[in-house]
Scaffold this motif. Structure first.
Motif, PDB file in Angstrom:
ATOM      1  N   VAL A  56      27.291  30.472 -53.231  1.00  0.00           N
ATOM      2  CA  VAL A  56      26.579  31.185 -54.293  1.00  0.00           C
ATOM      3  C   VAL A  56      25.717  30.227 -55.115  1.00  0.00           C
ATOM      4  O   VAL A  56      24.553  30.515 -55.416  1.00  0.00           O
ATOM      5  N   GLN A  57      26.275  29.067 -55.468  1.00  0.00           N
ATOM      6  CA  GLN A  57      25.534  28.133 -56.311  1.00  0.00           C
ATOM      7  C   GLN A  57      24.929  26.968 -55.536  1.00  0.00           C
ATOM      8  O   GLN A  57      23.860  26.482 -55.894  1.00  0.00           O
ATOM      9  N   VAL A  58      25.591  26.539 -54.471  1.00  0.00           N
ATOM     10  CA  VAL A  58      25.126  25.333 -53.782  1.00  0.00           C
ATOM     11  C   VAL A  58      24.428  25.630 -52.455  1.00  0.00           C
ATOM     12  O   VAL A  58      24.067  24.711 -51.724  1.00  0.00           O
ATOM     13  N   GLY A  59      24.213  26.910 -52.158  1.00  0.00           N
ATOM     14  CA  GLY A  59      23.446  27.270 -50.975  1.00  0.00           C
ATOM     15  C   GLY A  59      21.962  27.365 -51.293  1.00  0.00           C
ATOM     16  O   GLY A  59      21.500  26.930 -52.346  1.00  0.00           O
ATOM     17  N   SER A  82      24.408  34.276 -53.335  1.00  0.00           N
ATOM     18  CA  SER A  82      23.911  35.065 -54.472  1.00  0.00           C
ATOM     19  C   SER A  82      22.993  34.161 -55.276  1.00  0.00           C
ATOM     20  O   SER A  82      22.524  33.135 -54.787  1.00  0.00           O
ATOM     21  N   LYS A  83      22.698  34.514 -56.509  1.00  0.00           N
ATOM     22  CA  LYS A  83      21.833  33.726 -57.381  1.00  0.00           C
ATOM     23  C   LYS A  83      20.494  33.433 -56.702  1.00  0.00           C
ATOM     24  O   LYS A  83      19.639  34.302 -56.628  1.00  0.00           O
ATOM     25  N   SER A  84      20.304  32.227 -56.176  1.00  0.00           N
ATOM     26  CA  SER A  84      19.002  31.812 -55.644  1.00  0.00           C
ATOM     27  C   SER A  84      18.521  32.665 -54.480  1.00  0.00           C
ATOM     28  O   SER A  84      17.316  32.722 -54.220  1.00  0.00           O
ATOM     29  N   ILE A  85      19.424  33.335 -53.786  1.00  0.00           N
ATOM     30  CA  ILE A  85      19.006  34.167 -52.662  1.00  0.00           C
ATOM     31  C   ILE A  85      18.119  35.313 -53.139  1.00  0.00           C
ATOM     32  O   ILE A  85      17.374  35.913 -52.362  1.00  0.00           O
ATOM     33  N   GLY A  86      18.163  35.600 -54.439  1.00  0.00           N
ATOM     34  CA  GLY A  86      17.339  36.652 -55.025  1.00  0.00           C
ATOM     35  C   GLY A  86      15.884  36.280 -55.186  1.00  0.00           C
ATOM     36  O   GLY A  86      15.104  37.062 -55.738  1.00  0.00           O
ATOM     37  N   GLY A  87      15.504  35.093 -54.742  1.00  0.00           N
ATOM     38  CA  GLY A  87      14.100  34.698 -54.719  1.00  0.00           C
ATOM     39  C   GLY A  87      13.578  34.218 -56.048  1.00  0.00           C
ATOM     40  O   GLY A  87      13.407  33.029 -56.265  1.00  0.00           O
ATOM     41  N   TYR A  88      13.338  35.117 -56.955  1.00  0.00           N
ATOM     42  CA  TYR A  88      12.738  34.736 -58.240  1.00  0.00           C
ATOM     43  C   TYR A  88      13.574  35.260 -59.400  1.00  0.00           C
ATOM     44  O   TYR A  88      13.048  35.803 -60.370  1.00  0.00           O
ATOM     45  N   MET A  90      15.900  37.695 -59.268  1.00  0.00           N
ATOM     46  CA  MET A  90      16.335  39.091 -59.186  1.00  0.00           C
ATOM     47  C   MET A  90      17.795  39.152 -58.736  1.00  0.00           C
ATOM     48  O   MET A  90      18.256  38.312 -57.971  1.00  0.00           O
ATOM     49  N   PRO A  91      18.557  40.154 -59.205  1.00  0.00           N
ATOM     50  CA  PRO A  91      19.969  40.268 -58.812  1.00  0.00           C
ATOM     51  C   PRO A  91      20.097  40.619 -57.336  1.00  0.00           C
ATOM     52  O   PRO A  91      19.544  41.619 -56.868  1.00  0.00           O
ATOM     53  N   PHE A  92      20.783  39.772 -56.608  1.00  0.00           N
ATOM     54  CA  PHE A  92      20.923  39.989 -55.172  1.00  0.00           C
ATOM     55  C   PHE A  92      22.095  39.164 -54.667  1.00  0.00           C
ATOM     56  O   PHE A  92      22.336  38.057 -55.147  1.00  0.00           O
ATOM     57  N   ALA A  93      22.841  39.713 -53.717  1.00  0.00           N
ATOM     58  CA  ALA A  93      23.959  38.992 -53.123  1.00  0.00           C
ATOM     59  C   ALA A  93      24.109  39.412 -51.673  1.00  0.00           C
ATOM     60  O   ALA A  93      23.790  40.552 -51.305  1.00  0.00           O
ATOM     61  N   ALA A 123      13.713  38.599 -52.588  1.00  0.00           N
ATOM     62  CA  ALA A 123      14.486  37.724 -51.703  1.00  0.00           C
ATOM     63  C   ALA A 123      13.664  37.343 -50.475  1.00  0.00           C
ATOM     64  O   ALA A 123      13.664  36.180 -50.046  1.00  0.00           O
ATOM     65  N   LYS A 124      12.975  38.300 -49.906  1.00  0.00           N
ATOM     66  CA  LYS A 124      12.132  38.032 -48.742  1.00  0.00           C
ATOM     67  C   LYS A 124      11.033  37.032 -49.094  1.00  0.00           C
ATOM     68  O   LYS A 124      10.781  36.081 -48.351  1.00  0.00           O
TER      69      LYS A 124
END
Length: 236
Positions: A56-59, A82-88, A90-93, A123-124
């Protein structure tokens, strides 16, 4: 862990899974050794235990690879993102799992879990940016700058200071000092335009976690502010 699992007098039953961060972030910035991660993978294979990596945090390239476990050459059974996977922002997991573990039948996994369209688009776009701009390679290049600065400029200020990290996730540990030195350093840095946070036992570790695409000049400026804050606080 292996002794607890194999010793019939340990009082511990075989767990369903081992869940871990390959680099402890809020735990105090500890990058677990590659060999240790490989041994955990082997342990899980040997005893039929699922290996679950919390990314979630270190990926998302934080450690220099998209998945933090890539450096160890292993593949977990389940990965959480999660977190950074949301791109900019945005909430995403996302939860990734091996196909053979997908035991859900059609319509069985229901509830309020829905893909938020705007988050999916962000995310995309974030993944496309990461690939097109070679963010992983950029993180590894910046890692060398931070590592050298931590060693030569911050660690050299006082022998009691410990620095450690990986990629663009680093910690300055003031656990060897009396008093709340990390809080004073944090406040001093903030006064000079740098935002950092505290993690680890007793909040003794200053956490350095810049944007993955931070301009090198901005990165170096932030590091100098941090070093100056350490010198100012210790001088008092």
């Amino acid at each position: 862990m292996e002794r607890l699992i194999t010793d019939d007098h340990s009082g511990v039953e075989k767990p369903a899974a081992i869940v871990l961060e390959t680099t402890q972030a809020d735990g105090g910035i500890y990058a677990l050794p590659t060999e240790w991660l490989q041994r955990v993978r082997s342990l899980c294979d040997k005893h039929d235990i699922l290996m679950v990596v919390d990314d979630v945090q270190v990926g998302c390239a934080r450690t220099g690879w998209f998945f933090s476990f890539e450096r160890a050459g292993i593949v977990p059974d389940i990965v959480t993102l999660s977190k950074s996977i949301g791109g900019y922002g945005m909430p995403f997991a996302v939860t990734l799992l091996k196909p053979e573990l997908d035991a859900w039948k059609p319509g069985e996994h229901n509830g309020t879990f829905r893909g938020y369209q705007l988050s999916l688009i962000a995310a995309k776009a974030g993944l496309e940016y990461m690939l097109n701009e070679h963010v992983e390679a950029g993180v590894r290049e910046r890692e060398q700058i931070v590592a050298k600065f931590m060693r030569d400029e911050i660690g050299a200020i006082d022998s009691r200071i410990e620095t450690r990290g990986i990629g663009l996730l680093w910690g300055v540990d003031f656990g060897g000092f009396e008093g709340d030195v990390s809080k004073k350093v944090l406040d001093e840095a903030f006064k000079n335009g740098l935002i950092v946070e505290r993690v680890g036992r007793g909040n003794a570790v200053i956490k350095v976690m810049p944007a993955l695409n931070v301009p090198v000049e901005t990165l170096e400026t932030g590091l100098r502010i941090l070093a100056d804050a350490v010198r100012t606080v210790l001088a008092k």
